[in-house]
Scaffold this motif. Structure first.
Motif, PDB file in Angstrom:
ATOM      1  N   CYS A 231       0.826  -1.219   0.000  1.00  0.00           N
ATOM      2  CA  CYS A 231       0.000   0.000   0.000  1.00  0.00           C
ATOM      3  C   CYS A 231       0.859   1.268   0.000  1.00  0.00           C
ATOM      4  O   CYS A 231       0.509   2.263  -0.651  1.00  0.00           O
ATOM      5  CB  CYS A 231      -0.977  -0.001   1.168  1.00  0.00           C
ATOM      6  N   GLU A 232       1.995   1.254   0.706  1.00  0.00           N
ATOM      7  CA  GLU A 232       2.853   2.438   0.735  1.00  0.00           C
ATOM      8  C   GLU A 232       3.467   2.712  -0.632  1.00  0.00           C
ATOM      9  O   GLU A 232       3.652   3.871  -1.021  1.00  0.00           O
ATOM     10  CB  GLU A 232       3.952   2.260   1.780  1.00  0.00           C
ATOM     11  N   ALA A 233       3.803   1.663  -1.373  1.00  0.00           N
ATOM     12  CA  ALA A 233       4.373   1.852  -2.704  1.00  0.00           C
ATOM     13  C   ALA A 233       3.344   2.456  -3.651  1.00  0.00           C
ATOM     14  O   ALA A 233       3.657   3.361  -4.444  1.00  0.00           O
ATOM     15  CB  ALA A 233       4.885   0.520  -3.251  1.00  0.00           C
ATOM     16  N   TYR A 234       2.102   1.952  -3.580  1.00  0.00           N
ATOM     17  CA  TYR A 234       1.047   2.540  -4.418  1.00  0.00           C
ATOM     18  C   TYR A 234       0.802   4.000  -4.031  1.00  0.00           C
ATOM     19  O   TYR A 234       0.595   4.864  -4.895  1.00  0.00           O
ATOM     20  CB  TYR A 234      -0.242   1.731  -4.283  1.00  0.00           C
ATOM     21  N   ALA A 235       0.835   4.289  -2.733  1.00  0.00           N
ATOM     22  CA  ALA A 235       0.633   5.677  -2.289  1.00  0.00           C
ATOM     23  C   ALA A 235       1.767   6.567  -2.773  1.00  0.00           C
ATOM     24  O   ALA A 235       1.536   7.713  -3.183  1.00  0.00           O
ATOM     25  CB  ALA A 235       0.526   5.718  -0.766  1.00  0.00           C
ATOM     26  N   GLN A 252      -6.080   6.465  -9.400  1.00  0.00           N
ATOM     27  CA  GLN A 252      -6.071   5.006  -9.500  1.00  0.00           C
ATOM     28  C   GLN A 252      -5.126   4.395  -8.465  1.00  0.00           C
ATOM     29  O   GLN A 252      -5.483   3.441  -7.763  1.00  0.00           O
ATOM     30  CB  GLN A 252      -5.656   4.580 -10.911  1.00  0.00           C
ATOM     31  N   HIS A 253      -3.924   4.932  -8.385  1.00  0.00           N
ATOM     32  CA  HIS A 253      -2.945   4.382  -7.446  1.00  0.00           C
ATOM     33  C   HIS A 253      -3.341   4.688  -5.999  1.00  0.00           C
ATOM     34  O   HIS A 253      -3.110   3.860  -5.104  1.00  0.00           O
ATOM     35  CB  HIS A 253      -1.548   4.938  -7.751  1.00  0.00           C
ATOM     36  N   GLU A 259      -7.345   0.652  -0.716  1.00  0.00           N
ATOM     37  CA  GLU A 259      -7.966  -0.680  -0.719  1.00  0.00           C
ATOM     38  C   GLU A 259      -7.079  -1.684   0.029  1.00  0.00           C
ATOM     39  O   GLU A 259      -7.567  -2.474   0.852  1.00  0.00           O
ATOM     40  CB  GLU A 259      -8.171  -1.141  -2.159  1.00  0.00           C
ATOM     41  N   LEU A 260      -5.779  -1.639  -0.228  1.00  0.00           N
ATOM     42  CA  LEU A 260      -4.851  -2.563   0.438  1.00  0.00           C
ATOM     43  C   LEU A 260      -4.707  -2.222   1.919  1.00  0.00           C
ATOM     44  O   LEU A 260      -4.667  -3.114   2.770  1.00  0.00           O
ATOM     45  CB  LEU A 260      -3.488  -2.512  -0.249  1.00  0.00           C
ATOM     46  N   ALA A 267      -0.943   1.836  10.101  1.00  0.00           N
ATOM     47  CA  ALA A 267      -0.790   3.289   9.994  1.00  0.00           C
ATOM     48  C   ALA A 267      -0.731   3.759   8.555  1.00  0.00           C
ATOM     49  O   ALA A 267      -0.971   4.928   8.266  1.00  0.00           O
ATOM     50  CB  ALA A 267       0.477   3.725  10.740  1.00  0.00           C
ATOM     51  N   SER A 268      -0.432   2.842   7.635  1.00  0.00           N
ATOM     52  CA  SER A 268      -0.318   3.231   6.231  1.00  0.00           C
ATOM     53  C   SER A 268      -1.618   3.777   5.664  1.00  0.00           C
ATOM     54  O   SER A 268      -1.613   4.460   4.641  1.00  0.00           O
ATOM     55  CB  SER A 268       0.142   2.034   5.389  1.00  0.00           C
TER      56      SER A 268
END
Length: 532
Positions: A231-235, A252-253, A259-260, A267-268
């Protein structure tokens, strides 16, 4: 039936389908096989989209089974920490300690003791406990480097301790070392965590292209389907797309990140929600952004992720200012002692000198720390403050430095989100021939031509001639032009992101300097003086 499940588990494992193999192993009640599959040879199932199934299984096991295998209590505690159930972690670690008598091997017992200590240490870091962070730095730096070579997790935690202590340069070094050691030892889990942390640190150093490449590397490591650990990478990618003004890709990202993150209570989720709030503000949906931030702030407080609260509050201040809630913004900025937010409030109040007085020492502190992203933001606010203070030369000098830093990495939204004042300042830069290609792109992103058509007047590179005893400031001229265009005080406040009371205060100053009492008289007098 159990034998069939075992055969199915073996077949799925041979095909590289560990999640399916795990489901058949637990259906056969083969605890040893399930344990091994969870471990995943350095890439645990609970970081590869299987957090909930693994947690459900661990919760279903009898206490006697866990006591016979103390390491499973530790795995249980690890998964609980990932899903944000922090209060449940310590009881599980204590249960592991109580069951340690069931471990015969002295080496294994020491290994488990180390794992318990590491998990407690990590929780202290992730909740921004300064005592724990200092202890981690001191303890890790005392260890012989030869020992650290087989402990990528220790290097990653050292990086986190430095990072959350504000020491980003040594944090980056620790993250790079953690990645190197994790690759050498095949520890995919720590590789993912350290790479994600490194990408964020690189992003904060304003290296957007390199950060995006590192975030994408994380997604390749995680694999498909991605688990919550991604999730942090998508953020991060969403933030970079947003900065480069690709709002569709950012949305989208950002949605994928949330969602993840929502699959578990970590905390993410704050990172994910702040990305989407940025997009709401960009689309002008300030009310929705404020509502989202209120929910996020409440959750952060409940979960005790206090180190994320300044990020949430800074965004709340920005949203309140856009909505004209100046007092709410000022109270939050004071309460949480956020100097950059306080400078924004001062600027919105029309007190550019106070903003500058706050920003100059802050800039020096950031330069000393090497915090590049925050330094860039402060410099941009300094340029806007000089401009609001009617010092165009100083504003252009600072803006030129900002443009030099921002152009190579394609920064856009950092400028666009400042709205009309930035559009005017960039128009002044364009008139002076400063970085013409980049400035042209930024002005296009701001819709300057459309704005100028609406207001019927482009910002002037030089001040109009005034024959007043006390000349109008640049901000007063700006508001006067909008009055002449027929905008109400409310419309002016929304256009310029000023509080309604601030606009009315400017009106009083304008009327006083022009020696008039009404808007129509002010416009007529201004035309006589050539101000419009």
């Amino acid at each position: 039936m159990a034998a069939l499940h075992i055969r199915a588990s073996e077949w799925f494992e041979a095909q590289g389908l560990e999640p399916e193999a795990f489901q058949h192993a637990i259906a056969a009640n083969d605890i040893e096989r399930a344990e091994r599959l969870i471990d995943g040879n350095g890439s645990p199932l609970y970081v590869r989209g299987q957090t909930v199934p693994v947690l459900n299984w661990l919760e279903s096991l009898p206490v006697s089974t866990l006591n016979a295998r103390p390491w499973m209590w530790i795995t249980f505690a690890t998964v609980l920490s990932i899903v944000g159930k922090v209060s449940h972690v310590e009881p599980n670690l204590q249960a592991a300690e109580s069951a340690m008598d069931n471990v015969q091997s002295i080496d294994m017992k020491q290994h488990l003791v180390n794992r318990i200590e590491e998990l407690r240490e990590l929780l202290g870091i992730l909740t921004a406990d300064p005592i724990q962070m200092d202890a981690t730095i001191a303890r890790t730096n005392r260890v012989d480097p030869g020992t650290l070579a087989v402990s990528p997790a220790a290097l990653w935690k050292l990086g986190l301790a430095y990072f959350y202590s504000g020491e980003r340069r040594p944090a980056v070094k620790a993250f790079v070392n953690a990645i190197s050691v994790s690759e050498a030892t095949g520890n995919v889990h720590v590789n993912i965590l350290a790479s994600t942390s490194l990408a964020r640190a690189i992003e904060l150093d304003n290296e957007l292209t390199r950060a995006a490449e590192t975030f994408r590397r994380v997604l390749r490591l995680v694999g498909d389907p991605p688990g919550p650990v991604a999730c942090e990478a998508y953020a991060g990618l969403a933030r970079i797309f947003y900065e480069r003004n690709d709002l569709e890709a950012a949305q989208q990202h950002g949605e994928k990140s949330l969602e993840l993150a929502r699959q578990v209570e970590i905390a993410s989720f704050v990172t994910s929600e702040l990305v989407l709030v940025h997009l709401q503000l960009a689309e002008g949906d300030t009310s929705a952004a404020i509502a989202s931030l209120a929910r996020t702030a409440e959750t952060v407080g409940d979960k005790r992720f206090r180190y994320r609260m300044p990020d949430v509050v800074a965004m709340q201040v920005l949203a309140f200012l856009k909505q004209g809630r100046l007092e709410d913004a000022a109270q939050l900025a004071r309460q949480h002692e956020l100097p950059m937010a306080q400078a924004r409030v001062s600027l919105a109040q029309g007190d550019a000198l106070s903003a500058l007085a706050t920003l100059e020492p802050l800039r020096l502190q950031l330069e000393d720390k090497g915090w590049q992203k925050e330094r860039l933001e402060v410099m941009l606010l300094q340029a806007l403050s000089h401009y609001a203070n009617d010092d165009q030369d100083a504003a252009i000098r600072v803006l030129s430095d900002v443009l030099e830093i921002a152009e190579p990495e394609g920064f856009v939204r950092t400028f666009v989100d400042e709205g009309v004042p930035m559009a005017q300042l960039l128009s002044l830069a364009a008139a002076r021939g400063i970085r013409p290609d980049y400035v042209s792109r930024l002005r296009a992103a701001l819709g300057v031509e459309e704005h100028e058509a609406e207001t019927k007047s482009a910002p002037l590179p030089v001040k109009p001639v005034q024959s007043l005893a006390e000349p109008l400031s640049q901000r007063e001229l700006e508001i006067l032009q909008l009055i002449a265009n027929g905008l109400s005080n409310r419309q002016i406040s929304e256009r310029l992101f000023l509080a309604l009371a601030t606009v009315k205060g400017h009106n009083r100053n304008i009327f006083g300097k022009l020696q008039v009492e009404r808007r129509t008289e002010a416009v007529a007098r201004a035309r006589e003086l050539g101000l419009l």
